[in-house]
Design an enzyme around this catalytic site. Structure first.
Site, mmCIF file in Angstrom:
data_model
loop_
_atom_site.group_PDB
_atom_site.id
_atom_site.type_symbol
_atom_site.label_atom_id
_atom_site.label_comp_id
_atom_site.label_asym_id
_atom_site.label_seq_id
_atom_site.Cartn_x
_atom_site.Cartn_y
_atom_site.Cartn_z
ATOM 1 C CG ASP A 171 0.842 -14.318 -4.267
ATOM 2 O OD1 ASP A 171 1.881 -14.715 -4.815
ATOM 3 O OD2 ASP A 171 0.675 -13.126 -3.904
ATOM 4 C CE LYS A 220 2.165 -9.551 -4.526
ATOM 5 N NZ LYS A 220 2.191 -10.784 -3.736
ATOM 6 C CB ALA A 253 -4.824 -8.968 8.398
ATOM 7 N N GLY A 254 -2.453 -8.789 5.552
ATOM 8 C CA GLY A 254 -2.213 -8.056 4.308
ATOM 9 C C GLY A 254 -2.668 -8.881 3.101
ATOM 10 C CB SER A 278 12.470 -9.104 -7.537
ATOM 11 O OG SER A 278 11.668 -10.061 -8.196
ATOM 12 C CG LEU A 279 14.922 -14.437 -5.359
ATOM 13 C CD1 LEU A 279 14.617 -15.563 -4.383
ATOM 14 C CD2 LEU A 279 16.407 -14.442 -5.707
ATOM 15 C CE1 TYR A 318 12.218 -14.957 -1.441
ATOM 16 C CE2 TYR A 318 9.829 -14.910 -1.189
ATOM 17 C CZ TYR A 318 10.992 -14.355 -1.672
ATOM 18 O OH TYR A 318 10.935 -13.176 -2.370
ATOM 19 C CB THR A 320 6.368 -7.702 -6.021
ATOM 20 O OG1 THR A 320 6.591 -8.073 -4.669
ATOM 21 C CG2 THR A 320 7.433 -6.734 -6.481
HETATM 22 P P1 NAP Z 1 1.451 -6.631 3.053
HETATM 23 O O1 NAP Z 1 0.210 -6.619 2.245
HETATM 24 O O2 NAP Z 1 2.294 -5.415 3.150
HETATM 25 O O3 NAP Z 1 1.080 -7.126 4.522
HETATM 26 C C1 NAP Z 1 2.070 -7.241 5.508
HETATM 27 C C2 NAP Z 1 1.451 -7.816 6.753
HETATM 28 O O4 NAP Z 1 2.500 -8.033 7.711
HETATM 29 C C3 NAP Z 1 0.452 -6.865 7.431
HETATM 30 O O5 NAP Z 1 -0.504 -7.662 8.065
HETATM 31 C C4 NAP Z 1 1.348 -6.139 8.449
HETATM 32 O O6 NAP Z 1 0.663 -5.660 9.579
HETATM 33 C C5 NAP Z 1 2.233 -7.279 8.891
HETATM 34 N N1 NAP Z 1 3.517 -6.829 9.441
HETATM 35 C C6 NAP Z 1 4.475 -6.126 8.790
HETATM 36 N N2 NAP Z 1 5.530 -5.931 9.600
HETATM 37 C C7 NAP Z 1 5.204 -6.513 10.792
HETATM 38 C C8 NAP Z 1 5.860 -6.624 12.032
HETATM 39 N N3 NAP Z 1 7.090 -6.136 12.205
HETATM 40 N N4 NAP Z 1 5.232 -7.269 13.044
HETATM 41 C C9 NAP Z 1 3.987 -7.798 12.870
HETATM 42 N N5 NAP Z 1 3.308 -7.707 11.704
HETATM 43 C C10 NAP Z 1 3.916 -7.073 10.683
HETATM 44 O O7 NAP Z 1 2.453 -7.788 2.505
HETATM 45 P P2 NAP Z 1 2.065 -9.207 1.898
HETATM 46 O O8 NAP Z 1 2.097 -9.152 0.425
HETATM 47 O O9 NAP Z 1 0.839 -9.680 2.583
HETATM 48 O O10 NAP Z 1 3.342 -10.073 2.329
HETATM 49 C C11 NAP Z 1 3.494 -10.561 3.639
HETATM 50 C C12 NAP Z 1 4.687 -11.511 3.700
HETATM 51 O O11 NAP Z 1 4.481 -12.622 2.846
HETATM 52 C C13 NAP Z 1 6.007 -10.860 3.252
HETATM 53 O O12 NAP Z 1 7.036 -11.331 4.062
HETATM 54 C C14 NAP Z 1 6.195 -11.398 1.856
HETATM 55 O O13 NAP Z 1 7.546 -11.477 1.483
HETATM 56 C C15 NAP Z 1 5.584 -12.785 1.993
HETATM 57 N N6 NAP Z 1 5.135 -13.284 0.708
HETATM 58 C C16 NAP Z 1 5.700 -14.422 0.258
HETATM 59 C C17 NAP Z 1 5.308 -14.943 -0.948
HETATM 60 C C18 NAP Z 1 5.939 -16.218 -1.445
HETATM 61 O O14 NAP Z 1 5.823 -16.503 -2.627
HETATM 62 N N7 NAP Z 1 6.550 -17.007 -0.588
HETATM 63 C C19 NAP Z 1 4.337 -14.301 -1.714
HETATM 64 C C20 NAP Z 1 3.758 -13.131 -1.205
HETATM 65 C C21 NAP Z 1 4.173 -12.615 0.018
HETATM 66 P P3 NAP Z 1 -0.050 -4.215 9.573
HETATM 67 O O15 NAP Z 1 -1.184 -4.370 8.602
HETATM 68 O O16 NAP Z 1 -0.525 -4.041 10.957
HETATM 69 O O17 NAP Z 1 0.977 -3.237 9.130
#
Ligand code: NAP
Length: 273
Positions: free
Chosen positions: A104, A68, A127-128, A19-20, A213, A64
């Protein structure tokens, strides 16, 4: 200087080592002259974490993965937007009362502030929780949502909530979008050769927003630039959602400071051989 009156704030998750947030929030405290410190707490059990946050107490909590969603039922109050998204990334502890927010979505809005979204065709890949925050913003802006997830049912559920069309993988090829958003970890360090979509579907003049990022420029962003699309990094969202957390807690504006440079430097340092 840490003293007996220094307020404790925290980022909670599992894992948390990457975590940053402590780096960024502690820099904000320094520059804004706030007598507080942020530490990271790792625990797989959200009940234990929330009990600890109440007991210590922790005043601002950045939440995180994987907590969440599961934290929602443990809070005293949840902001309307966070409830609609079904994801809390921020908790403010006011005199023992815990209220959850989603910042977010503010980070997403700032990252896409120059993009026209009304009436535009948008592909949300994943779709998370983060994808739902993107979908919330797209719906607010009047965009046409297309959702893809490797678990088709999750794409359907997202569309039931925010409107739009769930797509199968085969339907992605041959379709072009005005905006493509990667809301999955595909392309995240160390799997930097991976990319969520074929570059054939990236259109010149479109917008490609990668929530990843780390690295600062993903393969998706590189290919978007090559195709003449505008590539937006997840770094903007990361910084802006944190600034919004501080605005919520402190109840005031945060001054401009080189927070982007700080995180860019840290990420570049991590990748130095
Ligand atoms: P999450 O609730 O765990 O959802 C993850 C999503 O990614 C789900 O739709 C999952 O699919 C899909 N997924 C995971 N591994 C995959 C793969 N190998 N191939 C295809 N789909 C895959 O996580 P989240 O909070 O939504 O975060 C998603 C991304 O956004 C992460 O990389 C996170 O670091 C990034 N993020 C960035 C910020 C920012 O500030 N820049 C903020 C929040 C999140 P399934 O449902 O089918 O498992």
């Amino acid at each position: 200087m840490i003293s007996a009156s220094t307020k404790l704030t925290a980022v909670i998750g599992n894992p948390i080592g990457h975590s940053l947030s402590p780096l960024l929030h502690n820099e904000i405290f320094l520059r804004e002259d706030v007598d507080a410190v942020m530490l990271a707490f790792q625990n797989a059990d959200i009940n234990e974490l929330v009990s600890a946050m109440r007991a210590l107490p922790v005043h601002l909590i950045a939440v995180t993965l994987p907590h969440k969603e599961s934290i929602i039922s443990l809070l005293d109050e949840v902001d309307e937007k966070a409830l609609a998204i079904g994801s809390v990334n921020t908790v403010i502890n006011t005199d023992g009362k815990l209220k959850g927010y989603n910042t977010d979505v503010v980070g997403i809005a700032v990252a896409l502030k120059d993009a026209t979204l009304k009436g535009k065709s948008v592909l949300i890949f994943g779709a998370g929780g983060a994808a739902r925050a993107v979908a919330y913003h797209m719906k607010e802006c009047g965009a046409k949502i297309h959702s893809y997830d490797r678990t088709f049912k999750k794409a359907q559920t997202l569309c039931e909530k925010f409107g739009g069309m769930a797509l199968e993988l085969a339907a992605l090829n041959g379709t072009q979008f005005d905006v493509i958003v990667n809301a999955t970890p595909v392309g995240l360090h160390p799997n930097t050769d991976a990319t969520p979509v074929s570059k054939d579907i990236i259109r010149k003049g479109s917008v490609v927003f990668d929530l990843v990022y780390n690295p600062l420029e993903t393969r998706l962003m590189r290919e978007a630039t090559e195709k003449g699309a505008q590539a937006i990094s997840g770094l903007t969202m990361l910084v802006e959602q944190a600034l919004e957390q501080e605005r919520l807690w402190l109840g005031r504006e945060i001054g401009n400071a080189p927070y982007y440079v700080l995180l860019e430097r840290e990420l570049n340092k991590q990748h130095r051989p």
